[in-house]
Motif scaffolding. Structure first.
Motif, PDB file in Angstrom:
ATOM      1  N   GLY A   1       0.838  -1.193   0.000  1.00 13.20           N
ATOM      2  CA  GLY A   1       0.000   0.000   0.000  1.00 13.20           C
ATOM      3  C   GLY A   1       0.869   1.237   0.000  1.00 13.20           C
ATOM      4  N   ASP A   2       0.269   2.347   0.375  1.00 11.79           N
ATOM      5  CA  ASP A   2       0.963   3.630   0.341  1.00 11.79           C
ATOM      6  C   ASP A   2       2.117   3.705   1.316  1.00 11.79           C
ATOM      7  OD1 ASP A   2       0.553   5.831  -1.359  1.00 11.79           O
ATOM      8  OD2 ASP A   2      -1.516   5.996  -0.666  1.00 11.79           O
ATOM      9  N   CYS A   3       3.120   4.493   0.937  1.00 12.84           N
ATOM     10  CA  CYS A   3       4.182   4.849   1.868  1.00 12.84           C
ATOM     11  C   CYS A   3       3.579   5.588   3.052  1.00 12.84           C
ATOM     12  CB  CYS A   3       5.210   5.724   1.169  1.00 12.84           C
ATOM     13  SG  CYS A   3       6.222   6.685   2.289  1.00 12.84           S
ATOM     14  N   ALA A   4       2.866   6.667   2.767  1.00 16.77           N
ATOM     15  CA  ALA A   4       2.173   7.438   3.795  1.00 16.77           C
ATOM     16  C   ALA A   4       0.814   7.840   3.239  1.00 16.77           C
ATOM     17  CB  ALA A   4       2.977   8.674   4.193  1.00 16.77           C
ATOM     18  N   GLU A   5      -0.239   7.312   3.823  1.00 16.93           N
ATOM     19  CA  GLU A   5      -1.579   7.722   3.406  1.00 16.93           C
ATOM     20  C   GLU A   5      -1.805   9.192   3.766  1.00 16.93           C
ATOM     21  OE1 GLU A   5      -4.748   4.352   3.933  1.00 16.93           O
ATOM     22  OE2 GLU A   5      -3.372   4.274   5.643  1.00 16.93           O
ATOM     23  N   THR A   6      -2.620   9.846   2.991  1.00 13.74           N
ATOM     24  CA  THR A   6      -2.994  11.222   3.296  1.00 13.74           C
ATOM     25  C   THR A   6      -4.514  11.304   3.393  1.00 13.74           C
ATOM     26  OG1 THR A   6      -3.141  11.874   0.969  1.00 13.74           O
ATOM     27  CG2 THR A   6      -0.986  12.116   2.057  1.00 13.74           C
ATOM     28  N   PHE A   7      -4.999  12.290   4.130  1.00 13.89           N
ATOM     29  CA  PHE A   7      -6.438  12.478   4.241  1.00 13.89           C
ATOM     30  C   PHE A   7      -7.042  12.756   2.862  1.00 13.89           C
ATOM     31  CE2 PHE A   7      -5.794  14.223   8.823  1.00 13.89           C
ATOM     32  CZ  PHE A   7      -5.518  12.934   9.268  1.00 13.89           C
ATOM     33  N   GLU A   8      -6.299  13.472   2.037  1.00 12.10           N
ATOM     34  CA  GLU A   8      -6.784  13.830   0.713  1.00 12.10           C
ATOM     35  C   GLU A   8      -6.991  12.601  -0.173  1.00 12.10           C
ATOM     36  OE1 GLU A   8      -8.011  16.042  -2.575  1.00 12.10           O
ATOM     37  OE2 GLU A   8      -7.798  16.650  -0.462  1.00 12.10           O
ATOM     38  N   SER A   9      -6.212  11.538   0.069  1.00  9.01           N
ATOM     39  CA  SER A   9      -6.288  10.347  -0.790  1.00  9.01           C
ATOM     40  C   SER A   9      -7.400   9.392  -0.397  1.00  9.01           C
ATOM     41  CB  SER A   9      -4.946   9.595  -0.764  1.00  9.01           C
ATOM     42  OG  SER A   9      -4.707   9.032   0.518  1.00  9.01           O
ATOM     43  N   VAL A  10      -8.168   9.723   0.637  1.00  9.75           N
ATOM     44  CA  VAL A  10      -9.272   8.846   1.038  1.00  9.75           C
ATOM     45  C   VAL A  10     -10.469   9.146   0.146  1.00  9.75           C
ATOM     46  CG1 VAL A  10     -10.746   8.084   2.933  1.00  9.75           C
ATOM     47  CG2 VAL A  10      -8.369   8.695   3.374  1.00  9.75           C
ATOM     48  N   ARG A  11     -10.339   8.688  -1.077  1.00  7.36           N
ATOM     49  CA  ARG A  11     -11.374   8.801  -2.087  1.00  7.36           C
ATOM     50  C   ARG A  11     -11.574   7.427  -2.705  1.00  7.36           C
ATOM     51  NH1 ARG A  11      -8.786  13.818  -5.339  1.00  7.36           N
ATOM     52  NH2 ARG A  11      -7.061  12.333  -5.256  1.00  7.36           N
ATOM     53  N   ALA A  12     -12.778   7.170  -3.162  1.00  5.16           N
ATOM     54  CA  ALA A  12     -13.097   5.835  -3.669  1.00  5.16           C
ATOM     55  C   ALA A  12     -12.147   5.413  -4.775  1.00  5.16           C
ATOM     56  CB  ALA A  12     -14.546   5.793  -4.154  1.00  5.16           C
ATOM     57  N   ALA A  13     -11.844   6.322  -5.694  1.00  4.14           N
ATOM     58  CA  ALA A  13     -10.984   5.966  -6.834  1.00  4.14           C
ATOM     59  C   ALA A  13      -9.582   5.595  -6.371  1.00  4.14           C
ATOM     60  CB  ALA A  13     -10.924   7.124  -7.827  1.00  4.14           C
TER      61      ALA A  13
ATOM     62  N   PRO B   1      -1.339 -20.316  -2.104  1.00  2.92           N
ATOM     63  CA  PRO B   1      -2.331 -19.403  -1.521  1.00  2.92           C
ATOM     64  C   PRO B   1      -1.666 -18.105  -1.104  1.00  2.92           C
ATOM     65  CG  PRO B   1      -2.482 -21.603  -0.533  1.00  2.92           C
ATOM     66  CD  PRO B   1      -1.217 -21.571  -1.332  1.00  2.92           C
ATOM     67  N   VAL B   2      -2.366 -16.993  -1.272  1.00  4.60           N
ATOM     68  CA  VAL B   2      -1.806 -15.677  -0.981  1.00  4.60           C
ATOM     69  C   VAL B   2      -2.645 -14.985   0.093  1.00  4.60           C
ATOM     70  CG1 VAL B   2      -1.261 -13.394  -1.894  1.00  4.60           C
ATOM     71  CG2 VAL B   2      -0.788 -15.437  -3.263  1.00  4.60           C
ATOM     72  N   LEU B   3      -1.989 -14.594   1.161  1.00 10.37           N
ATOM     73  CA  LEU B   3      -2.605 -13.816   2.230  1.00 10.37           C
ATOM     74  C   LEU B   3      -2.470 -12.344   1.876  1.00 10.37           C
ATOM     75  CD1 LEU B   3      -3.767 -13.350   5.075  1.00 10.37           C
ATOM     76  CD2 LEU B   3      -1.441 -13.660   5.978  1.00 10.37           C
ATOM     77  N   LYS B   4      -3.583 -11.632   1.834  1.00 11.06           N
ATOM     78  CA  LYS B   4      -3.594 -10.245   1.382  1.00 11.06           C
ATOM     79  C   LYS B   4      -3.717  -9.307   2.578  1.00 11.06           C
ATOM     80  CE  LYS B   4      -6.098 -12.320  -2.365  1.00 11.06           C
ATOM     81  NZ  LYS B   4      -6.134 -13.594  -1.612  1.00 11.06           N
ATOM     82  N   VAL B   5      -2.697  -8.486   2.777  1.00 10.47           N
ATOM     83  CA  VAL B   5      -2.656  -7.540   3.892  1.00 10.47           C
ATOM     84  C   VAL B   5      -2.341  -6.159   3.322  1.00 10.47           C
ATOM     85  CG1 VAL B   5      -1.620  -6.951   6.114  1.00 10.47           C
ATOM     86  CG2 VAL B   5      -1.841  -9.354   5.441  1.00 10.47           C
ATOM     87  N   GLY B   6      -3.211  -5.204   3.578  1.00  9.64           N
ATOM     88  CA  GLY B   6      -3.002  -3.861   3.065  1.00  9.64           C
ATOM     89  C   GLY B   6      -2.174  -3.002   4.015  1.00  9.64           C
ATOM     90  N   ARG B   7      -1.333  -2.200   3.430  1.00  9.90           N
ATOM     91  CA  ARG B   7      -0.650  -1.145   4.176  1.00  9.90           C
ATOM     92  C   ARG B   7      -1.572   0.073   4.052  1.00  9.90           C
ATOM     93  NH1 ARG B   7       5.326   0.300   4.931  1.00  9.90           N
ATOM     94  NH2 ARG B   7       5.345   2.577   4.875  1.00  9.90           N
ATOM     95  N   LEU B   8      -2.774  -0.094   4.609  1.00 10.63           N
ATOM     96  CA  LEU B   8      -3.880   0.815   4.377  1.00 10.63           C
ATOM     97  C   LEU B   8      -4.685   1.038   5.656  1.00 10.63           C
ATOM     98  CD1 LEU B   8      -5.233  -0.802   1.083  1.00 10.63           C
ATOM     99  CD2 LEU B   8      -4.021   1.360   1.228  1.00 10.63           C
ATOM    100  N   ALA B   9      -5.475   2.129   5.643  1.00 11.35           N
ATOM    101  CA  ALA B   9      -6.425   2.426   6.713  1.00 11.35           C
ATOM    102  C   ALA B   9      -5.733   2.645   8.056  1.00 11.35           C
ATOM    103  CB  ALA B   9      -7.483   1.326   6.825  1.00 11.35           C
ATOM    104  N   GLY B  10      -4.637   3.399   8.048  1.00  9.71           N
ATOM    105  CA  GLY B  10      -3.952   3.702   9.294  1.00  9.71           C
ATOM    106  C   GLY B  10      -2.511   4.130   9.146  1.00  9.71           C
TER     107      GLY B  10
ATOM    108  N   ASN C   1       7.547  13.877 -14.076  1.00 14.77           N
ATOM    109  CA  ASN C   1       6.262  13.813 -14.783  1.00 14.77           C
ATOM    110  C   ASN C   1       5.084  13.643 -13.829  1.00 14.77           C
ATOM    111  OD1 ASN C   1       7.669  14.048 -17.174  1.00 14.77           O
ATOM    112  ND2 ASN C   1       7.681  11.850 -17.598  1.00 14.77           N
ATOM    113  N   ARG C   2       5.180  12.645 -12.948  1.00 14.43           N
ATOM    114  CA  ARG C   2       4.111  12.412 -11.957  1.00 14.43           C
ATOM    115  C   ARG C   2       4.737  11.899 -10.658  1.00 14.43           C
ATOM    116  NH1 ARG C   2      -1.400   9.495 -13.518  1.00 14.43           N
ATOM    117  NH2 ARG C   2      -1.698  10.125 -11.342  1.00 14.43           N
ATOM    118  N   TYR C   3       5.424  12.796  -9.986  1.00 19.07           N
ATOM    119  CA  TYR C   3       6.020  12.459  -8.695  1.00 19.07           C
ATOM    120  C   TYR C   3       5.059  12.979  -7.635  1.00 19.07           C
ATOM    121  CZ  TYR C   3       9.703  11.466  -5.294  1.00 19.07           C
ATOM    122  OH  TYR C   3      10.428  10.948  -4.240  1.00 19.07           O
ATOM    123  N   GLU C   4       4.235  12.079  -7.050  1.00 18.42           N
ATOM    124  CA  GLU C   4       3.102  12.510  -6.245  1.00 18.42           C
ATOM    125  C   GLU C   4       3.125  12.011  -4.803  1.00 18.42           C
ATOM    126  OE1 GLU C   4      -0.307  11.186  -8.431  1.00 18.42           O
ATOM    127  OE2 GLU C   4       0.173  12.400 -10.208  1.00 18.42           O
ATOM    128  N   THR C   5       4.123  11.236  -4.424  1.00 19.78           N
ATOM    129  CA  THR C   5       4.131  10.673  -3.083  1.00 19.78           C
ATOM    130  C   THR C   5       4.270  11.760  -2.023  1.00 19.78           C
ATOM    131  OG1 THR C   5       5.227   9.108  -1.596  1.00 19.78           O
ATOM    132  CG2 THR C   5       6.639  10.306  -3.154  1.00 19.78           C
TER     133      THR C   5
END
Length: 462
Positions: free
Chosen positions: A68-80, A103-112, A417-421
């Motif tokens: 998942g993201d390096c660092a989530e942002t409040f702005e990125s909490v959008r459905a897309a 079998p693959v265990l799926k763990v998100g670096r997400l929601a926190g 071009n698209r450095y957005e992190t």
């Protein structure tokens, strides 16, 4: 929580690295009081389910994909944005499951993942020095005094945005988005412009034919339509993590309900520190990140502290050695832990040890070095007869240009071009899929070795 988990006062009496310095320390107390009243974000039973799944990884019967993201942002909490990250992880998991037959265990670096440790407390631009950006949980990314001032009220924003993210993810993975019959549509809005996309589409065609055959035979299991997906983040801000710790009514034991799994980072893993002391007491599955300077004795002492009962699924050791050192440092660490009889999940983070600054001043990573560290990880485990249990990567579903190399051959000149992190460079979608095929090839090679009738291998060989 008396006697079950240390109080905040007890934790604060220990070395407590990487914590925000609020202008008014008293302002944090009403925020924490409010967080203590909020409902849990995850449930103890879900954490236990994840622990059982990680035990399968540690036993060599599954592979963990954590990303998942390096660092989530409040702005990125959008459905897309959330859908984009989820579909890349699902696409990678399909590649690993189908190509490597594991079998693959799926763990998100997400929601926190809203807080980040930093190597420096301040940042200077044009002669102006301000506090470093430590993630939206602490302060803002904009380079001005108001944004960079740590604000404890942001912790309520972390809770609210994490709840929204988890709610949407649960809807996606249980509401049809994760249906294997949608394996093509996950990537339908991307232009077909690279070899990795063609390879993915060819595999998706094979999966569709196999599924059609299964359905024609009367096989239509629910596992084909939904997936189990778990959340994780670094347990960095101890005020927040402590406030979201709850006592499970079934067992009377404490769980950090901010995520299913939390980890202690390389910068906060001091054995006498507050972070290690905190996670010792919670019953979630725990991750431990270790870098190239960690000695086998240090890792063994931390493993004894965090997993004293050798509990299956309790401990995941996430190595971030760097491509140049993985092959020399990792063997001693793995051997020391395995010699105790403890079965941990060994996971490779090939991102954090391979960061450098480009000639134009962008923090970046070379895809070739990411692959080299992963290859070294597999080589070490193959030589030791242990199971390479997973990968931990920073990625996005967007077509960003933050890491050089990969199938699109991004050069340093392309980074602008698209450095957005908001913090560290992430793999884009094509690079993530390419990496998944690389991992699948390593797993397939190991599976072939394990079934070689001429040479005998350990059960844990891959």
């Amino acid at each position: 929580m008396v006697d079950l988990i240390p109080s905040l006062e007890e934790l604060r009496s220990r070395p407590m690295a990487q914590q925000p310095q609020y202008p008014d320390p008293q302002a944090v107390e009403p925020v924490l009081a409010e967080l203590r009243k909020r409902p849990p974000l995850v449930f103890a039973g879900e954490c236990d389910d994840l622990k059982a799944r990680i035990a399968e990884v540690a036993a060599g019967r599954s592979f963990m994909l954590q990303g998942g993201d390096c660092a989530e942002t409040f702005e990125s909490v959008r459905a897309a944005d959330i859908r984009g990250k989820l579909r890349v992880l699902l696409s990678m998991a399909v590649i690993l499951t189908y190509a490597a037959q594991v079998p693959v265990l799926k763990v998100g670096r997400l929601a926190g993942q809203y807080a980040k440790p930093r190597s420096k407390d301040t940042e200077t631009r044009g002669g102006v020095t301000l506090p470093a950006y430590r993630g939206d949980a602490v302060n803002g990314l904009a380079f001005d005094a108001a944004s960079r001032t740590p604000d404890p009220n942001r912790l309520l924003g972390v809770y609210n945005h994490s709840a929204a993210t988890l709610n949407l993810i649960r809807a996606f993975v249980k509401g049809g988005f994760a249906d294997l019959r949608a394996v093509h549509t996950w990537n339908s809005d991307f232009v077909r412009n690279s070899n990795v996309e063609g390879r993915y589409e060819a595999m998706a065609d094979e999966i569709e034919r196999a599924l059609a055959f299964m359905v024609a035979c009367g096989v239509d299991d629910a596992s084909l339509r939904t997936v189990d997906f778990y959340s994780s983040h670094e347990a960095l801000l101890l005020d927040y993590e402590h406030a979201l710790t709850r006592i499970d009514s079934r067992t009377g034991t404490p769980y950090d309900t901010s995520a299913h799994m939390v980890w202690v980072g390389e910068r906060t893993r001091q054995q006498d520190g507050a972070h290690v002391e905190f996670v010792k007491h919670i019953r979630n599955p725990i991750g431990l990140k270790i870098g190239p300077d960690a000695t086998p004795a240090e890792v063994l002492a931390l493993a004894d502290a965090l997993d004293p009962d050798h509990e299956p699924g309790r401990l995941t050791i996430i190595t971030r050695m760097g491509a140049a050192r993985i092959r020399t440092v990792l063997p001693g660490v793995v051997a020391a832990v395995e010699d105790t009889g403890r079965r941990v999940a060994w996971v490779c983070d090939p991102m954090h040890g391979n960061t450098f600054e480009s000639s134009l001043g962008y923090k970046t990573r070379a895809f070739s070095q990411v692959v080299d560290e992963l290859n070294g990880f597999f080589e070490v485990h193959r030589e030791l007869g242990t199971w390479p249990g997973g990968v931990h990567i920073e990625l996005t579903g967007d077509d960003v240009t933050e890491c050089v190399g990969g199938v699109d051959e991004l050069a340093e000149a392309d980074l602008a071009n698209r450095y957005e992190t908001a913090c560290d460079p992430r793999l884009n979608r094509n690079q993530s899929l390419e990496l998944a095929f690389t991992i699948a090839e390593q797993l397939s090679r190991g599976r072939a070795l394990r079934h070689n009738p001429v040479q005998e291998f350990h059960v844990e060989d891959f």
